[in-house]
Design an enzyme around this catalytic site. Structure first.
Site, PDB file in Angstrom:
ATOM      1  N   ASN A  46     -12.724  12.248   2.049  1.00 44.38           N
ATOM      2  CA  ASN A  46     -13.260  11.052   1.410  1.00 44.38           C
ATOM      3  C   ASN A  46     -14.473  11.362   1.041  1.00 44.38           C
ATOM      4  O   ASN A  46     -15.523  12.136   1.550  1.00 44.38           O
ATOM      5  CB  ASN A  46     -13.210  10.059   2.498  1.00 44.38           C
ATOM      6  CG  ASN A  46     -13.602  10.198   3.790  1.00 44.38           C
ATOM      7  OD1 ASN A  46     -13.660  11.180   4.524  1.00 44.38           O
ATOM      8  ND2 ASN A  46     -14.095   9.135   4.550  1.00 44.38           N
ATOM      9  N   ILE A  47     -14.935  10.633  -0.349  1.00 47.04           N
ATOM     10  CA  ILE A  47     -16.058  10.914  -1.044  1.00 47.04           C
ATOM     11  C   ILE A  47     -16.740   9.267  -1.173  1.00 47.04           C
ATOM     12  O   ILE A  47     -16.186   8.683  -2.028  1.00 47.04           O
ATOM     13  CB  ILE A  47     -15.866  11.496  -2.229  1.00 47.04           C
ATOM     14  CG1 ILE A  47     -15.126  12.911  -2.132  1.00 47.04           C
ATOM     15  CG2 ILE A  47     -17.048  11.773  -3.339  1.00 47.04           C
ATOM     16  CD1 ILE A  47     -14.395  13.602  -3.331  1.00 47.04           C
ATOM     17  N   GLU A  48     -17.916   9.268  -0.545  1.00 40.64           N
ATOM     18  CA  GLU A  48     -18.372   7.885  -0.524  1.00 40.64           C
ATOM     19  C   GLU A  48     -19.415   7.753  -1.728  1.00 40.64           C
ATOM     20  O   GLU A  48     -19.733   8.708  -2.350  1.00 40.64           O
ATOM     21  CB  GLU A  48     -18.960   7.266   0.818  1.00 40.64           C
ATOM     22  CG  GLU A  48     -17.716   7.769   1.678  1.00 40.64           C
ATOM     23  CD  GLU A  48     -18.152   6.993   3.091  1.00 40.64           C
ATOM     24  OE1 GLU A  48     -19.412   6.906   3.469  1.00 40.64           O
ATOM     25  OE2 GLU A  48     -17.172   6.710   3.909  1.00 40.64           O
ATOM     26  N   CYS A  57     -10.674   7.711  -1.162  1.00 42.20           N
ATOM     27  CA  CYS A  57     -10.189   8.177   0.046  1.00 42.20           C
ATOM     28  C   CYS A  57      -9.867   9.553   0.029  1.00 42.20           C
ATOM     29  O   CYS A  57      -9.517  10.060  -0.943  1.00 42.20           O
ATOM     30  CB  CYS A  57      -8.896   7.299   0.387  1.00 42.20           C
ATOM     31  SG  CYS A  57      -9.450   5.502   0.727  1.00 42.20           S
ATOM     32  N   GLU A  59      -6.933  11.018   0.943  1.00 42.12           N
ATOM     33  CA  GLU A  59      -5.659  11.238   0.532  1.00 42.12           C
ATOM     34  C   GLU A  59      -5.492  11.192  -1.093  1.00 42.12           C
ATOM     35  O   GLU A  59      -4.992  12.266  -1.704  1.00 42.12           O
ATOM     36  CB  GLU A  59      -4.707  10.093   0.896  1.00 42.12           C
ATOM     37  CG  GLU A  59      -4.539   9.807   2.365  1.00 42.12           C
ATOM     38  CD  GLU A  59      -5.573   8.870   2.497  1.00 42.12           C
ATOM     39  OE1 GLU A  59      -6.787   9.042   2.281  1.00 42.12           O
ATOM     40  OE2 GLU A  59      -5.200   7.707   3.301  1.00 42.12           O
ATOM     41  N   CYS A  90      -4.522   3.691   3.859  1.00 40.67           N
ATOM     42  CA  CYS A  90      -4.959   2.341   3.370  1.00 40.67           C
ATOM     43  C   CYS A  90      -3.981   1.997   2.368  1.00 40.67           C
ATOM     44  O   CYS A  90      -3.267   2.884   1.848  1.00 40.67           O
ATOM     45  CB  CYS A  90      -6.413   2.203   2.789  1.00 40.67           C
ATOM     46  SG  CYS A  90      -6.675   3.151   0.929  1.00 40.67           S
ATOM     47  N   CYS A  93      -4.284   3.833  -1.040  1.00 48.66           N
ATOM     48  CA  CYS A  93      -3.506   5.161  -1.187  1.00 48.66           C
ATOM     49  C   CYS A  93      -2.011   5.300  -1.073  1.00 48.66           C
ATOM     50  O   CYS A  93      -1.377   5.976  -1.671  1.00 48.66           O
ATOM     51  CB  CYS A  93      -4.194   5.828   0.023  1.00 48.66           C
ATOM     52  SG  CYS A  93      -5.949   6.604  -0.184  1.00 48.66           S
TER      53      CYS A  93
HETATM   54  N1  THU Z   1     -10.534   6.240   4.253  1.00 49.92           N
HETATM   55  C1  THU Z   1      -9.780   7.294   3.851  1.00 49.92           C
HETATM   56  O1  THU Z   1     -10.269   8.319   3.146  1.00 49.92           O
HETATM   57  N2  THU Z   1      -8.529   7.030   3.659  1.00 49.92           N
HETATM   58  C2  THU Z   1      -7.769   5.952   4.168  1.00 49.92           C
HETATM   59  O2  THU Z   1      -6.837   5.873   3.928  1.00 49.92           O
HETATM   60  C3  THU Z   1      -8.721   4.845   4.887  1.00 49.92           C
HETATM   61  C4  THU Z   1     -10.135   5.020   4.571  1.00 49.92           C
HETATM   62  C5  THU Z   1     -12.074   6.359   4.027  1.00 49.92           C
HETATM   63  C6  THU Z   1     -12.830   5.289   3.224  1.00 49.92           C
HETATM   64  C7  THU Z   1     -14.161   5.534   3.630  1.00 49.92           C
HETATM   65  O3  THU Z   1     -14.881   6.586   3.435  1.00 49.92           O
HETATM   66  C8  THU Z   1     -13.809   5.627   5.097  1.00 49.92           C
HETATM   67  O4  THU Z   1     -12.643   5.998   5.435  1.00 49.92           O
HETATM   68  C9  THU Z   1     -14.091   4.120   5.998  1.00 49.92           C
HETATM   69  O5  THU Z   1     -13.325   3.276   5.250  1.00 49.92           O
END
Ligand code: THU
Length: 133
Positions: A46-48, A57, A59, A90, A93
Protein backbone atom coordinates in the site's frame (compact mmCIF):
# COMPACT_ATOMS: atom_id res chain seq x y z
CA UNK A 1 -0.39 -26.89 -9.60
CA UNK A 2 -1.91 -24.64 -7.01
CA UNK A 3 -3.74 -26.21 -4.11
CA UNK A 4 -5.52 -25.08 -0.99
CA UNK A 5 -2.35 -23.84 0.64
CA UNK A 6 -0.83 -20.65 -0.70
CA UNK A 7 2.41 -21.35 -2.61
CA UNK A 8 5.25 -20.75 -0.16
CA UNK A 9 7.21 -18.41 -2.43
CA UNK A 10 4.14 -16.28 -3.12
CA UNK A 11 3.35 -16.12 0.58
CA UNK A 12 6.90 -15.13 1.46
CA UNK A 13 6.89 -12.32 -1.08
CA UNK A 14 3.55 -11.01 0.24
CA UNK A 15 4.86 -11.15 3.82
CA UNK A 16 8.20 -9.51 3.02
CA UNK A 17 6.28 -6.75 1.21
CA UNK A 18 4.93 -5.76 4.65
CA UNK A 19 8.40 -4.33 5.36
CA UNK A 20 8.30 -2.12 2.27
CA UNK A 21 4.93 -0.38 2.46
CA UNK A 22 4.63 3.41 2.35
CA UNK A 23 2.25 3.86 5.27
CA UNK A 24 3.22 6.99 7.25
CA UNK A 25 -0.43 7.89 7.97
CA UNK A 26 -2.21 4.66 8.89
CA UNK A 27 0.81 2.60 9.97
CA UNK A 28 -1.22 -0.32 8.62
CA UNK A 29 0.97 -2.28 6.21
CA UNK A 30 -0.62 -4.49 3.56
CA UNK A 31 1.33 -6.70 1.17
CA UNK A 32 0.42 -8.62 -1.96
CA UNK A 33 1.97 -11.05 -4.41
CA UNK A 34 0.35 -11.79 -7.75
CA UNK A 35 1.29 -14.86 -9.81
CA UNK A 36 0.91 -14.59 -13.59
CA UNK A 37 0.16 -17.51 -15.90
CA UNK A 38 3.76 -17.27 -17.07
CA UNK A 39 4.88 -17.76 -13.44
CA UNK A 40 6.12 -14.24 -12.84
CA UNK A 41 5.38 -12.67 -9.49
CA UNK A 42 4.38 -9.04 -8.99
CA UNK A 43 4.72 -7.63 -5.51
CA UNK A 44 2.30 -5.06 -4.12
CA UNK A 45 2.40 -2.67 -1.16
CA UNK A 46 0.00 0.00 0.00
CA UNK A 47 1.18 3.46 -0.98
CA UNK A 48 -0.40 6.27 1.01
CA UNK A 49 -0.70 9.97 0.34
CA UNK A 50 -1.16 13.00 2.58
CA UNK A 51 -4.36 13.50 0.57
CA UNK A 52 -5.71 10.26 2.01
CA UNK A 53 -8.09 9.37 -0.83
CA UNK A 54 -5.17 9.02 -3.22
CA UNK A 55 -3.87 5.99 -1.33
CA UNK A 56 -3.33 2.90 -3.45
CA UNK A 57 -3.97 -0.46 -1.82
CA UNK A 58 -1.41 -3.27 -1.97
CA UNK A 59 -3.55 -5.54 -4.15
CA UNK A 60 -4.12 -2.82 -6.70
CA UNK A 61 -0.42 -1.94 -6.75
CA UNK A 62 0.39 -5.57 -7.62
CA UNK A 63 -2.38 -5.82 -10.22
CA UNK A 64 -1.58 -2.49 -11.89
CA UNK A 65 2.15 -3.29 -11.99
CA UNK A 66 1.46 -6.58 -13.76
CA UNK A 67 -1.06 -5.03 -16.14
CA UNK A 68 1.40 -2.23 -16.98
CA UNK A 69 3.98 -4.88 -17.90
CA UNK A 70 1.55 -6.46 -20.35
CA UNK A 71 0.27 -9.40 -18.29
CA UNK A 72 -3.39 -10.32 -18.67
CA UNK A 73 -3.70 -13.86 -17.29
CA UNK A 74 -3.25 -14.68 -13.63
CA UNK A 75 -3.16 -17.79 -11.47
CA UNK A 76 -3.27 -16.58 -7.91
CA UNK A 77 -2.99 -13.68 -5.48
CA UNK A 78 -1.85 -13.56 -1.87
CA UNK A 79 -2.81 -10.58 0.30
CA UNK A 80 -1.07 -10.17 3.66
CA UNK A 81 -1.52 -8.09 6.78
CA UNK A 82 -0.29 -7.93 10.36
CA UNK A 83 -3.84 -8.56 11.43
CA UNK A 84 -5.41 -10.81 14.08
CA UNK A 85 -7.23 -12.77 11.39
CA UNK A 86 -6.31 -13.00 7.69
CA UNK A 87 -6.75 -9.61 6.06
CA UNK A 88 -9.74 -9.03 3.81
CA UNK A 89 -9.65 -6.76 0.73
CA UNK A 90 -11.57 -3.51 0.37
CA UNK A 91 -14.46 -3.09 -2.06
CA UNK A 92 -12.46 -1.02 -4.56
CA UNK A 93 -9.84 -3.76 -4.84
CA UNK A 94 -12.56 -6.40 -5.27
CA UNK A 95 -13.97 -4.50 -8.23
CA UNK A 96 -10.47 -4.27 -9.76
CA UNK A 97 -10.06 -8.04 -9.28
CA UNK A 98 -13.35 -8.56 -11.15
CA UNK A 99 -11.91 -6.55 -14.05
CA UNK A 100 -8.76 -8.61 -14.47
CA UNK A 101 -9.27 -12.06 -12.88
CA UNK A 102 -11.43 -15.04 -13.77
CA UNK A 103 -14.24 -15.59 -11.21
CA UNK A 104 -12.56 -18.76 -9.89
CA UNK A 105 -9.06 -17.33 -9.57
CA UNK A 106 -7.49 -18.33 -6.28
CA UNK A 107 -6.96 -15.66 -3.65
CA UNK A 108 -5.29 -16.40 -0.33
CA UNK A 109 -5.87 -14.01 2.55
CA UNK A 110 -3.14 -14.32 5.15
CA UNK A 111 -1.65 -12.73 8.24
CA UNK A 112 1.83 -12.84 9.73
CA UNK A 113 0.77 -15.41 12.34
CA UNK A 114 0.38 -18.27 9.88
CA UNK A 115 -3.39 -18.07 9.38
CA UNK A 116 -4.71 -18.26 5.85
CA UNK A 117 -8.06 -18.38 4.06
CA UNK A 118 -8.48 -19.51 0.47
CA UNK A 119 -11.17 -17.74 -1.50
CA UNK A 120 -11.79 -16.56 -5.06
CA UNK A 121 -13.07 -13.52 -6.91
CA UNK A 122 -16.67 -14.70 -7.19
CA UNK A 123 -16.87 -15.39 -3.45
CA UNK A 124 -15.37 -12.01 -2.59
CA UNK A 125 -17.56 -10.06 -5.02
CA UNK A 126 -20.77 -11.91 -5.87
CA UNK A 127 -23.11 -10.30 -8.35
CA UNK A 128 -20.51 -7.76 -9.41
CA UNK A 129 -20.81 -5.10 -12.09
CA UNK A 130 -19.09 -6.62 -15.13
CA UNK A 131 -20.49 -5.17 -18.29
CA UNK A 132 -21.76 -1.92 -19.77
CA UNK A 133 -24.46 -3.79 -21.71
N1 THU B 1 -5.44 -1.26 2.42
C1 THU B 1 -4.92 -2.07 1.47
O1 THU B 1 -3.76 -1.91 1.04
N2 THU B 1 -5.70 -3.07 0.98
C2 THU B 1 -6.99 -3.30 1.38
O2 THU B 1 -7.68 -4.10 0.77
C3 THU B 1 -7.51 -2.60 2.55
C4 THU B 1 -6.80 -1.36 2.91
C5 THU B 1 -4.60 -0.18 2.94
C6 THU B 1 -5.03 1.20 2.53
C7 THU B 1 -4.42 2.05 3.64
O3 THU B 1 -3.07 2.32 3.29
C8 THU B 1 -4.43 1.14 4.85
O4 THU B 1 -4.62 -0.19 4.34
C9 THU B 1 -5.51 1.46 5.86
O5 THU B 1 -6.75 1.50 5.27
Amino acid sequence: MLDNKAPKQLKNIALSALEETYTPYSHFPVGAALLTNSNEVFKGINIENVSFGLTNCAERTAIFSAIAQGHRKFKGLVISGRTQKPITPCGACRQVMVEFFEPDMLIWLINNKGDEILTNVESLMPGSFKSLN
